[in-house]
Each structure stands twice: as C-alpha cells, then as structure tokens.
Design a protein around this motif. Structure first.
Motif: not given
Length: 253
Positions: A27-30, A113, A32-33, A24
């Motif tokens: 910085f996947e969470t960022r 990303y 997605k935002r 993964n």
C-alpha cells in the motif's frame, strides 16, 4: 499460517545487515499520500497529535519533511523497527532462507503503510492510530479498515487459513475484525506472569515473548497449530488448564 505483529514506535534509518531481496510495500501509494498530509503539521502540532515531547516531535517533523529525499535511506521493515518485539526476533541471526520464509509468513501492522511484509522497504516515521489527517474525517484505524480487511483475509487464506495474532490488542481496529474471524482461524497467544494466586500480564514480558514466539515459529518453519504449545522461553511454558485451542496461555512461575 500467517503471523501478525505490531509495528514499533522506535525506528532506525541505518542497518548494514544484508537481506536476500527487498520489495515495495503493498500500500505504498497510500503511504506516500499519508506522508504528504503529515508533512503539513508543525513540530508543535506533532507533539500534541503523537503525545510526544518536543525532541521526538522535532525528529519526526524532519522525517516527514525529508521523506521523499533521495538522501533518506529506506530499510526492510524487519530491520527498520527497533522495539522490544523486533529485538527478540533478532533478524541479525536470520539466514537468507529465514528471511525468505518470513516474507511469506509474517505481516507487520503500520499506521502509515497499512500492512508490511518483512522485506518491504520503508522510511522512518511515527504515527498513531487515533490521528486524523488534514484531508480525512476519520482516524487512521478507520481509514485502513476498508482497505486492509479483504487483503489481510486473502493473504491468510493463501497460507493455510490460520492467523497467529501476536499483535497488541489495538491492532484489531485496523480491520473489520469480526469479518476476519469469520473467514480464518485466529489464534491469540497470551503470556502471563504468576503473581500471587492469579497470573497477570506484564507488558515488557508480553512484548519479549511475542518476539521470541515469532522467532520460534519462523526459524522452526512451524505450520501446525499444535506446535505452538511447545514454545518455551526463560521459564514461560504452556498451561493447558488456562488455555483454549484459539487462546493458548503461557505462564512464567
């Protein structure tokens, strides 16, 4: 040694090549935002923001609308980008050991990303560094600087403290670059074509050489900086008189 290359504007959502494992994005969470914010733009707005024609804008509008769908496949980053650099890297020729080595020694820029490793799973998108997202007052360049810089430096230091910068010049703006240079050794190769008395940069050749050098360093497991100068491809050779230790120059002709 860490190699650093630019993402490409062109991407694919399909590739049958097998890789030994996937990961993964860090910085996947960022990311997605960021996708959620990009999904608020209309196709016409994307055309203006990304400076693309209506067809490409419509394609990327659908990409952002469908990004979270289970029917939208994710690919390893090294297989997802299809620009010239990635074509010359030629991941189709990689062995499982090559992919594993690349995962530890190659980083890819991404405005969506942040930073990617070769086997990080990503979905197709298009984004530019000067875009300002609806909830942000800064460009993507300035958004990522405080997020990426320390992580980038620490990753390079863990692999010996040397960065071979094969990315386009604008990618420096994703980081506090002076801080990077103060903490690791940065080597930036340049590829020129002899035209008249003075060699000049030709974009298509520069991109091809960046990809070929990335392939050369990964497949050859090159760890010593002096070995960079042995790179040769289609007439491009190292020119000592034009080079410095941190700026090796390779010339065609």
């Amino acid at each position: 040694m860490i190699l650093f290359i630019s993402c490409a504007k062109t991407m694919t959502g399909r590739n049958r090549l097998q890789v030994p494992f996937t990961t993964n994005p860090p910085f996947e969470t960022r990311a997605k935002r960021n996708v959620m914010e990009m999904s608020h733009f209309t196709s016409d707005e994307l055309s203006r923001l990304l400076r693309v024609n209506s067809k490409i804008a419509a394609e990327n509008y659908l990409r952002y609308q469908d990004f979270f769908s289970a029917d939208t496949p994710a690919l390893p980053a090294l297989l997802a980008y299809t620009g010239m650099v990635f074509k010359r890297i030629d991941a189709a020729s990689f062995t499982p050991e090559d992919f594993t080595y690349a995962q530890e020694h190659l980083l890819i820029s991404s405005f969506l990303y942040g930073l990617l490793r070769p086997l990080d799973l990503i979905k197709p998108y298009r984004l530019e560094g000067d875009v300002r997202l609806p909830q942000q007052k800064c460009t993507m360049f300035d958004y990522w600087k405080p997020v990426l810089t320390s992580w980038f430096i620490e990753t390079i230091q863990k692999q010996g403290g040397t960065l071979v910068n094969l990315a386009s010049a604008e990618m420096k703006d994703l980081f506090y670059w002076k801080q990077v240079e103060a903490n690791v050794q940065v080597i930036t190769p340049e590829f020129l074509v002899q035209k008249g008395e003075k060699p000049k940069s030709v974009t298509v050749y520069a991109k091809m050489c960046r990809g070929e050098m990335t392939r050369f360093l990964l497949k050859g497991r090159v760890e010593e900086t002096g070995q960079l100068n042995t790179f040769e491809w289609e007439g491009f050779t190292y020119r000592h008189e034009l080079s410095t230790p941190r700026h090796p120059v390779f010339v065609l002709g």
